[in-house]
Design an enzyme around this catalytic site. Sequence first.
Site, PDB file in Angstrom:
ATOM      1  N   LYS A  77       0.819  -1.214   0.000  1.00 44.56           N
ATOM      2  CA  LYS A  77       0.000   0.000   0.000  1.00 44.56           C
ATOM      3  C   LYS A  77       0.851   1.261   0.000  1.00 44.56           C
ATOM      4  O   LYS A  77       0.565   2.215  -0.731  1.00 44.56           O
ATOM      5  CB  LYS A  77      -0.950  -0.029   1.202  1.00 44.56           C
ATOM      6  CG  LYS A  77      -1.842   1.187   1.354  1.00 44.56           C
ATOM      7  CD  LYS A  77      -3.047   0.890   2.224  1.00 44.56           C
ATOM      8  CE  LYS A  77      -2.664   0.225   3.526  1.00 44.56           C
ATOM      9  NZ  LYS A  77      -1.811   1.068   4.398  1.00 44.56           N
ATOM     10  N   THR A  79       3.890   1.516  -1.071  1.00 40.64           N
ATOM     11  CA  THR A  79       4.557   1.568  -2.374  1.00 40.64           C
ATOM     12  C   THR A  79       3.638   2.155  -3.431  1.00 40.64           C
ATOM     13  O   THR A  79       4.045   2.998  -4.245  1.00 40.64           O
ATOM     14  CB  THR A  79       5.019   0.162  -2.785  1.00 40.64           C
ATOM     15  OG1 THR A  79       5.898  -0.361  -1.787  1.00 40.64           O
ATOM     16  CG2 THR A  79       5.735   0.178  -4.131  1.00 40.64           C
ATOM     17  N   ARG A 100       2.460   8.460   6.902  1.00 39.69           N
ATOM     18  CA  ARG A 100       2.821   8.354   8.315  1.00 39.69           C
ATOM     19  C   ARG A 100       4.313   8.097   8.476  1.00 39.69           C
ATOM     20  O   ARG A 100       4.973   7.590   7.565  1.00 39.69           O
ATOM     21  CB  ARG A 100       2.047   7.201   8.967  1.00 39.69           C
ATOM     22  CG  ARG A 100       0.554   7.428   9.071  1.00 39.69           C
ATOM     23  CD  ARG A 100      -0.150   6.189   9.573  1.00 39.69           C
ATOM     24  NE  ARG A 100      -0.012   5.084   8.645  1.00 39.69           N
ATOM     25  CZ  ARG A 100      -0.219   3.802   8.962  1.00 39.69           C
ATOM     26  NH1 ARG A 100      -0.543   3.466  10.187  1.00 39.69           N
ATOM     27  NH2 ARG A 100      -0.092   2.855   8.061  1.00 39.69           N
ATOM     28  N   LYS A 111       8.524  -6.441   9.751  1.00 42.65           N
ATOM     29  CA  LYS A 111       8.489  -6.054   8.349  1.00 42.65           C
ATOM     30  C   LYS A 111       9.657  -5.240   7.838  1.00 42.65           C
ATOM     31  O   LYS A 111       9.735  -4.954   6.656  1.00 42.65           O
ATOM     32  CB  LYS A 111       7.186  -5.314   8.060  1.00 42.65           C
ATOM     33  CG  LYS A 111       7.015  -4.001   8.801  1.00 42.65           C
ATOM     34  CD  LYS A 111       5.599  -3.462   8.606  1.00 42.65           C
ATOM     35  CE  LYS A 111       5.631  -2.099   7.976  1.00 42.65           C
ATOM     36  NZ  LYS A 111       4.312  -1.552   7.745  1.00 42.65           N
ATOM     37  N   ALA A 279      -3.287   1.532  12.816  1.00 40.81           N
ATOM     38  CA  ALA A 279      -4.715   1.511  12.495  1.00 40.81           C
ATOM     39  C   ALA A 279      -5.465   0.389  13.199  1.00 40.81           C
ATOM     40  O   ALA A 279      -6.690   0.392  13.209  1.00 40.81           O
ATOM     41  CB  ALA A 279      -4.906   1.388  10.987  1.00 40.81           C
ATOM     42  N   PHE A 307      -3.556  -0.429   7.088  1.00 41.24           N
ATOM     43  CA  PHE A 307      -4.233  -1.720   6.911  1.00 41.24           C
ATOM     44  C   PHE A 307      -5.387  -1.625   5.915  1.00 41.24           C
ATOM     45  O   PHE A 307      -5.339  -0.822   4.982  1.00 41.24           O
ATOM     46  CB  PHE A 307      -4.670  -2.292   8.257  1.00 41.24           C
ATOM     47  CG  PHE A 307      -3.520  -2.548   9.195  1.00 41.24           C
ATOM     48  CD1 PHE A 307      -2.408  -3.266   8.786  1.00 41.24           C
ATOM     49  CD2 PHE A 307      -3.536  -2.044  10.494  1.00 41.24           C
ATOM     50  CE1 PHE A 307      -1.342  -3.501   9.639  1.00 41.24           C
ATOM     51  CE2 PHE A 307      -2.474  -2.271  11.359  1.00 41.24           C
ATOM     52  CZ  PHE A 307      -1.384  -3.000  10.932  1.00 41.24           C
ATOM     53  N   PHE A 387       3.016  -8.382  -8.862  1.00 44.65           N
ATOM     54  CA  PHE A 387       4.274  -8.980  -8.418  1.00 44.65           C
ATOM     55  C   PHE A 387       4.797  -9.904  -9.510  1.00 44.65           C
ATOM     56  O   PHE A 387       4.031 -10.413 -10.337  1.00 44.65           O
ATOM     57  CB  PHE A 387       4.051  -9.765  -7.116  1.00 44.65           C
ATOM     58  CG  PHE A 387       3.951  -8.902  -5.894  1.00 44.65           C
ATOM     59  CD1 PHE A 387       4.943  -8.927  -4.920  1.00 44.65           C
ATOM     60  CD2 PHE A 387       2.877  -8.058  -5.702  1.00 44.65           C
ATOM     61  CE1 PHE A 387       4.865  -8.134  -3.795  1.00 44.65           C
ATOM     62  CE2 PHE A 387       2.777  -7.261  -4.579  1.00 44.65           C
ATOM     63  CZ  PHE A 387       3.772  -7.298  -3.622  1.00 44.65           C
ATOM     64  N   TRP A 415       6.316  -0.681  -8.212  1.00 44.09           N
ATOM     65  CA  TRP A 415       7.533  -1.198  -7.580  1.00 44.09           C
ATOM     66  C   TRP A 415       8.647  -1.312  -8.618  1.00 44.09           C
ATOM     67  O   TRP A 415       9.771  -0.874  -8.390  1.00 44.09           O
ATOM     68  CB  TRP A 415       7.262  -2.565  -6.951  1.00 44.09           C
ATOM     69  CG  TRP A 415       8.382  -3.046  -6.073  1.00 44.09           C
ATOM     70  CD1 TRP A 415       8.482  -2.915  -4.726  1.00 44.09           C
ATOM     71  CD2 TRP A 415       9.585  -3.715  -6.503  1.00 44.09           C
ATOM     72  NE1 TRP A 415       9.664  -3.458  -4.275  1.00 44.09           N
ATOM     73  CE2 TRP A 415      10.362  -3.954  -5.342  1.00 44.09           C
ATOM     74  CE3 TRP A 415      10.085  -4.130  -7.726  1.00 44.09           C
ATOM     75  CZ2 TRP A 415      11.599  -4.587  -5.387  1.00 44.09           C
ATOM     76  CZ3 TRP A 415      11.326  -4.761  -7.776  1.00 44.09           C
ATOM     77  CH2 TRP A 415      12.062  -4.975  -6.607  1.00 44.09           C
TER      78      TRP A 415
END
Length: 562
Positions: A77, A79, A100, A111, A279, A307, A387, A415
């Site tokens: 998200k 990205t 954020r 992560k 969130a 999220f 992807f 990406w």
Amino acid sequence: MNISTNVKSDIEIAQIATMKKINQIADDLSIQEDELEPYGHYKAKLSLDIVKRLEKKVDGKIILVTAISPTPAGEGKSTVTVGLGQAFNRIGKKAIIAMREPSLGPTMGIKGGATGGGHSQVLPMEDINLHFTGDLHAITTANNALAALLDNHIHQGNQLNIDVRRIVWKRVVDLNDRALRNVIVGLGGPLQGVPREDSFDITVASEIMAIFCLATDLQDLKRRLAKIVVAYNYDKKPVTAGDLGVEGALTLLLKDAIKPNLVQTLEHTPAIIHGGPFANIAHGCNSVIATKMAAKLGDYVITEAGFGADLGAEKFLHIKARSGGIKPEAVVIVATIRALKMHGGVPRNNLKEENVKALNKGIENLQKHIETVQAFGLPFVVAVNRFITDTKEEVDTLLNWCSMNQFPVSLTEVWEKGGEGGVDLATKLIEEIEKGDNQFKPLYELSDSIEDKINSIATKVYGADGVEYSAKAKKQIAEFEGEGWGNFPICMAKTQYSLSDNPALLGRPSGFTITIRELKPSIGAGFIVALTGDVMTMPGLPKLPAALNMDVDENGKAQGLF
């Protein structure tokens, strides 16, 4: 991440990038010299005077980026948010990204970094992912100063008659540290304070973080800090930070942090990064000040909420939009084929294998999030974040499903291709905005009862059959409404992994109820927190934390941040 063995990692891409000096980025936005406070060459604080100077300027259009229910497979998200901002600038639109700040907890936990990925990143990613401009440290300090001043008041005679068994203000630290969930303070005799049970939250769960992100200016920040409920007295009446007389000191600690941070993307698109509530346990949006400043400086603002649409987007639309007087123009719903396959029952280790059947099953999760955005009356585009493991048949299946249901959709490759990979998404968003079909309306009224508001979220957003309340929660609802707190919006604390309050129920669960075990008043922030399931406000580290892969070379260059 869309990575093969022949592709550079996010941090490698970031470290070879050429950045512009931050004053050049500011010049492009017509920011005046005395409105910019550089923190080195590539990041700066922005004066709140910018909003005052541009008060009469028409606001730019705000686009909210949300997603399906997240899985460990990742949706990208952030990205997509970065790539979309770059794409808008590629097609000649003056766009600014509003995001954020990362928390060290997840950065060093599961992560790794949180500044986008591939060729859609904000820079300098090493600084942003670590201490940045010190905002989270300032929030941590303000939170713990309030805790220290509260304990000192009790130690020095307790003039406010505070019941030490009913202290609700917790200390915080910006790390995942399960050992601090429950502690004892004040041991060691009369000179060491009053012994009592205490606990720590992660900094991003602090009400001060929520206040920081919802305040409209420095004085509003001070007013909100004064309203924080820290404890109850022996008459069971709330005691606030204002009762302690400490709101001025807390505001002083935050006076520089409240100024938004200006950075840039790999393609030199300006990005304002400020605040970082989670969130699942808070409202999950960057600061109102940053978003409104971006709207004054740009024609389009690309912002995100944490999220899935059941959490961050719902709270953006019910809490942040109301508090800040913000009207979003459109929503992006990010979905990945591998995450949808996981929602369709495929184990994480098998997601690289083609499985159209599981994809079709998992699509129901995407459909529920689409229905939620539609319920708010907002135009949207589904962004299929591609992807390298996605097969042609899988991609065609998802795109065809969207087309058959007349859902606007864009295959997004930001990406790999940066802004170029999001041009189609940007173009389709403009088309949806220009149709003029925006009928934005919240799903509940603030005048509704606390129970009715919770029921609206549970049934309309989660798809629950109803809501059950613990005896404690029922008692708290009566107390809160008796205190005059019944007109606040609700901030649901819920697992991010499921539409339900059970993280194991993936896809689109049905026939479930939401259980409210406890409520917390966040009166300074201006909402009531409703806790469901086993949501933790102090996460723990995994068996192999991301921190184990982090290092710094002899030249001071970070390694292993992502």
